[in-house]
Design an enzyme around this catalytic site. Structure first.
Site, mmCIF file in Angstrom:
data_model
loop_
_atom_site.group_PDB
_atom_site.id
_atom_site.type_symbol
_atom_site.label_atom_id
_atom_site.label_comp_id
_atom_site.label_asym_id
_atom_site.label_seq_id
_atom_site.Cartn_x
_atom_site.Cartn_y
_atom_site.Cartn_z
ATOM 1 C CG PHE A 123 -1.754 1.161 1.481
ATOM 2 C CD1 PHE A 123 -2.880 1.360 0.703
ATOM 3 C CD2 PHE A 123 -1.476 2.074 2.495
ATOM 4 C CE1 PHE A 123 -3.720 2.455 0.926
ATOM 5 C CE2 PHE A 123 -2.303 3.167 2.730
ATOM 6 C CZ PHE A 123 -3.429 3.349 1.934
ATOM 7 C CD1 TRP A 156 8.815 7.010 5.808
ATOM 8 C CD2 TRP A 156 9.685 5.273 6.922
ATOM 9 N NE1 TRP A 156 9.911 7.452 6.489
ATOM 10 C CE2 TRP A 156 10.462 6.401 7.181
ATOM 11 C CE3 TRP A 156 10.029 4.051 7.502
ATOM 12 C CZ2 TRP A 156 11.585 6.355 8.004
ATOM 13 C CZ3 TRP A 156 11.134 3.995 8.325
ATOM 14 C CH2 TRP A 156 11.899 5.145 8.570
ATOM 15 N NE ARG A 245 -5.851 4.768 11.023
ATOM 16 C CZ ARG A 245 -6.318 5.960 10.706
ATOM 17 N NH1 ARG A 245 -7.603 6.233 10.831
ATOM 18 N NH2 ARG A 245 -5.491 6.896 10.271
ATOM 19 N NE ARG A 270 17.451 -11.646 38.715
ATOM 20 C CZ ARG A 270 18.749 -11.788 38.570
ATOM 21 N NH1 ARG A 270 19.259 -12.886 38.046
ATOM 22 N NH2 ARG A 270 19.574 -10.827 38.959
ATOM 23 C CD GLN A 281 1.777 -5.815 48.134
ATOM 24 O OE1 GLN A 281 1.933 -4.641 48.449
ATOM 25 N NE2 GLN A 281 0.973 -6.620 48.796
ATOM 26 C CD GLN A 338 12.314 -0.650 35.151
ATOM 27 O OE1 GLN A 338 12.652 -0.305 34.028
ATOM 28 N NE2 GLN A 338 12.940 -0.226 36.237
ATOM 29 N N GLY A 341 14.870 -6.594 34.264
ATOM 30 C CA GLY A 341 16.096 -5.920 34.703
ATOM 31 C C GLY A 341 17.106 -5.848 33.573
ATOM 32 C CD GLU A 365 -2.371 0.623 9.000
ATOM 33 O OE1 GLU A 365 -3.569 0.902 8.958
ATOM 34 O OE2 GLU A 365 -1.887 -0.395 8.510
ATOM 35 C CB SER A 368 -0.669 8.120 19.776
ATOM 36 O OG SER A 368 -0.481 6.734 19.866
HETATM 37 C C1 LIG Z 1 7.616 0.753 10.058
HETATM 38 C C2 LIG Z 1 6.729 1.651 9.241
HETATM 39 C C3 LIG Z 1 5.941 1.077 8.224
HETATM 40 C C4 LIG Z 1 5.128 1.892 7.431
HETATM 41 N N1 LIG Z 1 4.412 1.314 6.389
HETATM 42 C C5 LIG Z 1 3.699 2.125 5.552
HETATM 43 C C6 LIG Z 1 3.034 1.569 4.391
HETATM 44 O O1 LIG Z 1 3.059 0.343 4.160
HETATM 45 N N2 LIG Z 1 2.401 2.421 3.542
HETATM 46 C C7 LIG Z 1 2.347 3.758 3.765
HETATM 47 O O2 LIG Z 1 1.750 4.466 2.950
HETATM 48 N N3 LIG Z 1 2.963 4.322 4.860
HETATM 49 C C8 LIG Z 1 3.638 3.533 5.736
HETATM 50 N N4 LIG Z 1 4.290 4.083 6.832
HETATM 51 C C9 LIG Z 1 4.267 5.530 7.022
HETATM 52 C C10 LIG Z 1 3.372 5.978 8.167
HETATM 53 O O3 LIG Z 1 2.026 5.768 7.850
HETATM 54 C C11 LIG Z 1 3.707 7.438 8.479
HETATM 55 O O4 LIG Z 1 4.995 7.438 9.058
HETATM 56 C C12 LIG Z 1 2.697 8.083 9.427
HETATM 57 O O5 LIG Z 1 1.490 8.339 8.749
HETATM 58 C C13 LIG Z 1 3.196 9.394 10.033
HETATM 59 O O6 LIG Z 1 3.683 10.236 9.058
HETATM 60 P P1 LIG Z 1 5.132 10.916 9.198
HETATM 61 O O7 LIG Z 1 6.098 9.835 9.565
HETATM 62 O O8 LIG Z 1 5.387 11.675 7.955
HETATM 63 O O9 LIG Z 1 5.010 11.884 10.431
HETATM 64 P P2 LIG Z 1 4.411 13.380 10.414
HETATM 65 O O10 LIG Z 1 3.059 13.373 9.805
HETATM 66 O O11 LIG Z 1 5.424 14.282 9.853
HETATM 67 O O12 LIG Z 1 4.274 13.648 11.981
HETATM 68 C C14 LIG Z 1 5.386 14.012 12.794
HETATM 69 C C15 LIG Z 1 4.861 14.295 14.207
HETATM 70 O O13 LIG Z 1 3.929 15.387 14.153
HETATM 71 C C16 LIG Z 1 2.701 14.986 14.718
HETATM 72 N N5 LIG Z 1 1.595 15.624 14.009
HETATM 73 C C17 LIG Z 1 1.375 15.674 12.656
HETATM 74 N N6 LIG Z 1 0.229 16.321 12.399
HETATM 75 C C18 LIG Z 1 -0.311 16.646 13.599
HETATM 76 C C19 LIG Z 1 -1.500 17.306 14.001
HETATM 77 N N7 LIG Z 1 -2.392 17.747 13.103
HETATM 78 N N8 LIG Z 1 -1.715 17.476 15.335
HETATM 79 C C20 LIG Z 1 -0.847 17.009 16.255
HETATM 80 N N9 LIG Z 1 0.298 16.379 15.938
HETATM 81 C C21 LIG Z 1 0.557 16.195 14.624
HETATM 82 C C22 LIG Z 1 2.651 13.479 14.559
HETATM 83 O O14 LIG Z 1 1.738 12.873 15.470
HETATM 84 C C23 LIG Z 1 4.090 13.111 14.806
HETATM 85 O O15 LIG Z 1 4.321 13.023 16.183
HETATM 86 C C24 LIG Z 1 5.081 3.293 7.676
HETATM 87 C C25 LIG Z 1 5.850 3.839 8.714
HETATM 88 C C26 LIG Z 1 6.653 3.036 9.491
HETATM 89 C C27 LIG Z 1 7.458 3.656 10.595
#
Ligand SMILES: Cc1cc2nc3c(=O)[nH]c(=O)nc-3n(C[C@H](O)[C@H](O)[C@H](O)COP(=O)(O)OP(=O)(O)OC[C@H]3O[C@@H](n4cnc5c(N)ncnc54)[C@H](O)[C@@H]3O)c2cc1C
Length: 406
Positions: A123, A156, A245, A270, A281, A338, A341, A365, A368
């Site tokens: 994708f 990516w 997702r 351990r 606890q 953690q 250890g 996807e 957070s």
């Molecule tokens: C291991 C891996 C596999 C992946 N596989 C695929 C794949 O198969 N196909 C594909 O298309 N993509 C893929 N991705 C890409 C992934 O979907 C993107 O990395 C993701 O959507 C975030 O985009 P970005 O990395 O450009 O971060 P950015 O969008 O640049 O975000 C950077 C930071 O800014 C924050 N931010 C951005 N906008 C806002 C907002 N409006 N409000 C608050 N905070 C914000 C984000 O939460 C983040 O903390 C993959 C990524 C990884 C790491």
């Protein structure tokens, strides 16, 4: 309300668990270290029918429901995230999109070999300048007679160097007043002239998988490779994420379970201060948190799977499942280290790999942060789901398990 799994669900669980635990777990550390995907993984998943698990038999699938897909993802990621990533892109983001949006002819040509695992699918949405803000895509799709000419670079991309097909999103109408309406989706075979690709090395996690880049330089595809209608690319991509997702949420649930199992085992083994650390606890508190988050994550993803089975829109429920399970899996992996250890800080134990793998799922996807915006948007009334021209088909057991779906 019925929370019970069917006999068929338990069989899927057992089959996928045996594959992951018996065939992959013994070699995963070696392939994680080598930063390579074990060569048997994709052919074996195809052979076992996992790659077409929740698609009708008439499209080459196994005729199981969306809960079965979630259960499979949970079992796969309980061993390694890279196994679940295969399901996220091949099934969640690509095959289910074809099932939802493609014409009958496209389903026969593209979906059927994917469901059988004869073709592997990925994708392509993300670009170097377009991640969370997918509407910033710069790749272009220009109509030229009976063809489209595709240009641009996707970054990516999971399974970039393993896949045969990509569901690729590009800008077909640069003049569209709203950039969201200028995107279109295409199914592209990756052996076409003009395709370049490679893997990204030096990743924190998902090292036993392929994550890379795919570039198109004047790649020509017949116009019948357009999925949906021109301008529907953004809507299609967002509907793909509803399914991708879901697989991420279910997989992260499996990762929490793996952290819990590793932590209970180690805390019985351990000793410190003359007793098992399980007796302390503060160790029990960490274990209790893992139990709590596993149960909650499981309920969240199974609710979303149930809604998919009923044909109900589940964008909100899938988003909350993904957000919760991925944050909780990262927290569980950190606590598992953690509990282990210093030993947890080395690759002698699996928990350090769990932590490295868990971090990715908090980013892809929908980060957070994006899921928090989505949830607040619904609660505040800023966001509503408009009906789609093509909805994901509800599960109908008899129809899905007969040879002729139509
Ligand atoms: C291991 C891996 C596999 C992946 N596989 C695929 C794949 O198969 N196909 C594909 O298309 N993509 C893929 N991705 C890409 C992934 O979907 C993107 O990395 C993701 O959507 C975030 O985009 P970005 O990395 O450009 O971060 P950015 O969008 O640049 O975000 C950077 C930071 O800014 C924050 N931010 C951005 N906008 C806002 C907002 N409006 N409000 C608050 N905070 C914000 C984000 O939460 C983040 O903390 C993959 C990524 C990884 C790491």
């Amino acid at each position: 309300m019925d929370f019970a799994l069917s006999e068929e669900h338990r069989m899927v669980q057992q089959m996928v668990r045996e594959f992951a635990q018996k065939e992959v777990a013994p070699v995963i550390k070696e392939f994680d270290r080598k930063q390579e995907m074990a060569p048997f993984v994709l052919p074996r998943m195809a052979e076992l029918g996992i790659l077409g698990i929740c698609l009708p038999v008439s499209y080459g699938g196994q005729g199981m429901d969306y809960i079965a897909l979630g259960l499979a993802c949970e079992e796969l990621e309980a061993v390694d995230t890279t196994l679940r990533v295969v399901m996220s892109v091949h099934m969640g983001l690509n095959s289910l999109a074809l099932f939802q949006w493609a014409t009958e002819d496209q389903k026969q040509r593209f979906l059927l070999p994917q469901a059988r695992g004869e073709k592997i699918a990925c994708f392509g949405l993300t670009e170097s300048g377009a991640g969370s803000d997918a509407a910033a895509i710069r790749s272009t799709a220009r109509r030229a007679g009976d063809e489209y000419v595709l240009n641009g670079e996707k970054m990516w991309i999971s399974l970039a160097t393993k896949a045969d097909h990509i569901l690729w999103i590009g800008r077909s109408d640069p003049q569209a007043p709203d950039p969201h309406d200028g995107l279109s989706a295409f199914l592209v075979e990756l052996d076409r002239p003009g395709v370049g690709r490679g893997d990204i090395h030096g990743k924190l996690g998902v090292r036993a998988g392929s994550t890379g880049w795919i570039s198109f330089q004047d790649v020509r595809v017949p116009a019948d490779h357009l999925i949906g209608e021109p301008g529907e690319g953004f809507k299609i991509a967002m509907s793909c994420l509803d399914n991708g997702r879901y697989t991420v949420a279910a997989g992260a649930t499996g990762l929490i379970r793996a952290c819990l199992e590793a932590s209970t085992k180690y805390s019985h083994e351990r000793q410190a201060f003359g007793r098992d650390i399980a007796r302390f606890q503060l160790v029990q508190q960490k274990i209790a948190h893992m139990v709590q988050s596993y149960d909650a994550a499981r309920l969240f993803y199974q609710r979303a799977g149930w809604m998919k089975n009923q044909g109900l829109r589940n964008t909100r429920e899938t988003s909350i499942a993904k957000w919760f399970a991925t944050d909780a899996s990262f927290a569980a992996a950190s606590e598992a280290i953690q509990i282990h250890g210093a030993y947890g800080y080395s690759d002698e134990y699996d928990v350090e790999r769990y932590l490295r793998n868990a971090k990715g799922a908090v980013i892809y996807e929908g980060t957070s942060e994006i899921h928090q915006l989505i949830q607040a948007g619904y609660a505040l009334g800023y966001r509503q789901d408009a009906p789609l021209r093509c909805e994901l088909p509800a599960y109908e057991i008899q129809k899905w398990q007969q040879e002729d779906f139509h």
